[in-house]
Design an enzyme around this catalytic site. Structure first.
Site, PDB file in Angstrom:
ATOM      1  N   ARG A 114       0.831  -1.197   0.000  1.00 34.76           N
ATOM      2  CA  ARG A 114       0.000   0.000   0.000  1.00 34.76           C
ATOM      3  C   ARG A 114       0.877   1.263   0.000  1.00 34.76           C
ATOM      4  O   ARG A 114       0.678   2.188  -0.757  1.00 34.76           O
ATOM      5  CB  ARG A 114      -0.934   0.009   1.210  1.00 34.76           C
ATOM      6  N   CYS A 127      -2.342 -19.045  14.024  1.00 38.20           N
ATOM      7  CA  CYS A 127      -2.083 -18.280  15.241  1.00 38.20           C
ATOM      8  C   CYS A 127      -2.198 -19.254  16.404  1.00 38.20           C
ATOM      9  O   CYS A 127      -2.900 -20.256  16.312  1.00 38.20           O
ATOM     10  CB  CYS A 127      -3.120 -17.179  15.419  1.00 38.20           C
ATOM     11  N   ASP A 333      -7.190   2.597  10.722  1.00 39.31           N
ATOM     12  CA  ASP A 333      -6.875   2.186   9.361  1.00 39.31           C
ATOM     13  C   ASP A 333      -8.170   2.407   8.589  1.00 39.31           C
ATOM     14  O   ASP A 333      -9.176   1.738   8.852  1.00 39.31           O
ATOM     15  CB  ASP A 333      -6.428   0.711   9.343  1.00 39.31           C
ATOM     16  N   LYS A 340      -3.633   4.426   7.001  1.00 42.14           N
ATOM     17  CA  LYS A 340      -3.771   4.813   8.408  1.00 42.14           C
ATOM     18  C   LYS A 340      -3.917   6.328   8.544  1.00 42.14           C
ATOM     19  O   LYS A 340      -3.283   7.082   7.807  1.00 42.14           O
ATOM     20  CB  LYS A 340      -2.542   4.367   9.184  1.00 42.14           C
TER      21      LYS A 340
HETATM   22  C1  LIG Z   1       0.005  -0.695   8.743  1.00 43.28           C
HETATM   23  C2  LIG Z   1       0.603  -1.039   7.501  1.00 43.28           C
HETATM   24  C3  LIG Z   1       1.967  -0.836   7.272  1.00 43.28           C
HETATM   25  C4  LIG Z   1       2.891  -0.268   8.318  1.00 43.28           C
HETATM   26  O1  LIG Z   1       2.626   1.071   8.604  1.00 43.28           O
HETATM   27  P1  LIG Z   1       3.511   1.819   9.698  1.00 43.28           P
HETATM   28  O2  LIG Z   1       2.807   3.131   9.853  1.00 43.28           O
HETATM   29  O3  LIG Z   1       4.889   1.924   9.155  1.00 43.28           O
HETATM   30  O4  LIG Z   1       3.485   1.009  10.948  1.00 43.28           O
HETATM   31  C5  LIG Z   1       2.475  -1.165   6.039  1.00 43.28           C
HETATM   32  N1  LIG Z   1       1.707  -1.687   5.079  1.00 43.28           N
HETATM   33  C6  LIG Z   1       0.382  -1.897   5.258  1.00 43.28           C
HETATM   34  C7  LIG Z   1      -0.414  -2.466   4.150  1.00 43.28           C
HETATM   35  C8  LIG Z   1      -0.212  -1.587   6.488  1.00 43.28           C
HETATM   36  O5  LIG Z   1      -1.516  -1.831   6.664  1.00 43.28           O
HETATM   37  S1  SF4 Z   2      -4.865 -10.351  15.776  1.00 46.38           S
HETATM   38 FE1  SF4 Z   2      -5.322 -11.934  14.228  1.00 46.38          FE
HETATM   39  S2  SF4 Z   2      -3.349 -12.393  13.243  1.00 46.38           S
HETATM   40 FE2  SF4 Z   2      -2.899 -11.328  15.191  1.00 46.38          FE
HETATM   41  S3  SF4 Z   2      -2.626 -12.982  16.703  1.00 46.38           S
HETATM   42 FE3  SF4 Z   2      -4.743 -12.333  16.819  1.00 46.38          FE
HETATM   43  S4  SF4 Z   2      -5.822 -13.756  15.451  1.00 46.38           S
HETATM   44 FE4  SF4 Z   2      -3.639 -13.878  14.924  1.00 46.38          FE
END
Ligand SMILES: *Cc1c(COP(=O)(O)O)cnc(C)c1O
Ligand code: SF4
Length: 371
Positions: A114, A127, A333, A340
């Site tokens: 992204r 997980c 997000d 974000k």
């Molecule tokens: C959250 C996210 C990141 C990391 O974002 P930071 O602000 O650097 O923590 C990178 N790629 C995607 C797709 C994300 O959703």
């Molecule tokens: S938030 Fe989702 S990916 Fe992260 S530990 Fe929990 S279940 Fe797993």
């Protein structure tokens, strides 16, 4: 209530602290629910319907942190015990299984690109414990599966080689530290073979739900592949146990800094005192609170949503009342893949460059400052 003694009375400390035992003895699926309901003498049969849609498993260690018999009232229980709300037909038409449009931003399977200079690698489909608030519940539809195949990993490598502006890979999932040792090693060494990748970030909840997984052998592997940053996911001060702090310390002693991402969750941590206590406890084990996330608008998580204004009020009240090292960025997000957004408003009410600016102070005074 001590669930360890009710559910696993005969397990000695050696086994209890062995991550393989913990993983193998997770309570999971209908069978696990049945065991929990028999031993707690509680009828949980209405939940077997829920776990047909969204899978269920958790470790003996994490389950044993539950203290309240009313499982859904307990901040640990609420994170892992399924709720009928998950499958209620909801009146929010915007609800989606993938509101962040991660699939749209996926140039090759397993990769989300992204932002220009960093990507997320979905390296694992498992997980230790499935958080009911997870924003990747869409990936739970299939049976538990391990990892990216070698072939898929090669495609990821080819993409990263062809896009040298990407300098950071965030290895996520699922939980990447649950992969077999060989697979973790392979993913790390492939990333390290790409000269333009400067930093590896690992997103893992293992220190919280399966701290025994942080073994010396794993720490040595991580150490060798630095620079690595670990981002973990504590949501409540009761998760900061002796075991969890021990696991964090091992990671830190391997030369790897640990930060934390918390999700703001209704009935779990949506108040000032709980969050303050959590963030201060994290600081005291030298884990930097990095993000507090507004819960994403993902299907099956509606019952965890906290109004935006409430989150802002909590975070505003923390500013000035708590050390700055304890305060994470509060972010959402945005749906539709907009990325974000920082939620806390600026404290500048008005300004004219070279003349003056009007500020709103931490204790709610309004002051005019000549700059
Ligand atoms: C959250 C996210 C990141 C990391 O974002 P930071 O602000 O650097 O923590 C990178 N790629 C995607 C797709 C994300 O959703
Ligand atoms: S938030 Fe989702 S990916 Fe992260 S530990 Fe929990 S279940 Fe797993």
């Amino acid at each position: 209530m001590n669930l360890r003694h009710i559910l696993w009375p005969d397990v000695d400390t050696g086994l209890w602290n062995d991550w393989r035992w913990q993983y193998k003895n997770r309570l999971k699926g209908a069978e696990g629910l049945f065991k929990l309901s028999t031993l707690l003498q509680k009828d949980l049969s209405h939940l077997s319907h829920v776990i047909k849609t969204y899978r269920w498993a958790s470790t003996p260690y994490y389950i044993s942190l539950i203290q309240d018999k009313n499982l859904l009232q307990d901040p640990i229980g609420r994170q892992i015990i399924p709720s009928p709300h998950e499958i209620q037909k909801q009146s929010y038409p915007q609800l989606s299984l993938d509101p962040l449009k991660e699939r749209l931003y996926s140039p090759v399977p397993g990769l989300i690109h992204r932002y220009k200079d960093r990507v997320v690698l979905l390296a694992s489909g498992i997980c230790a414990s499935y958080c009911r608030h997870c924003n990747r519940k869409r990936t739970w539809k299939k049976p538990e599966h391990l990892s990216l195949t070698k072939h898929a990993l090669n495609k990821v490598k080819a993409y990263l080689d062809a896009n040298p502006e990407i300098r950071e890979v965030i290895i996520s999932g699922g939980d990447p530290l649950l992969l077999p040792f060989k697979s973790i090693k392979r993913v790390l060494s492939v990333m390290r073979s790409i000269p333009t990748i400067e930093v590896i970030r690992i997103g893992t909840r293992v220190p919280v739900v399966l701290p025994m997984r942080i073994t010396d052998r794993l720490c040595r592997l991580l150490h060798k592949n630095r620079p690595i940053w670990i981002n973990t996911h504590f949501n409540h001060p009761r998760e900061v146990t002796k075991e969890a702090s021990g696991a964090i310390e091992k990671i830190q002693l391997a030369g790897i800094p640990v930060s934390n991402q918390t999700v703001l969750l209704k009935g779990i941590n949506d108040n000032h005192d709980v969050l303050k206590s959590l963030f201060c406890k994290l600081q005291s084990i030298m884990v930097r609170p990095y993000y507090l996330f507004q819960c994403d608008q993902v299907c099956g998580t509606l019952h965890f949503w906290v109004p935006l204004s409430k989150g802002i009020e909590i975070m505003e009240s923390m500013w000035g009342d708590t050390g700055g090292m304890c305060i994470p960025n509060f972010v959402a997000d945005l749906p539709e893949g907009y990325g974000k957004a920082r939620l806390l408003p600026s404290q500048i009410l008005d300004m004219e460059d070279g003349k003056e600016a009007i500020f709103f102070t931490y204790d709610k005074k309004i002051v005019k400052i000549h700059l």
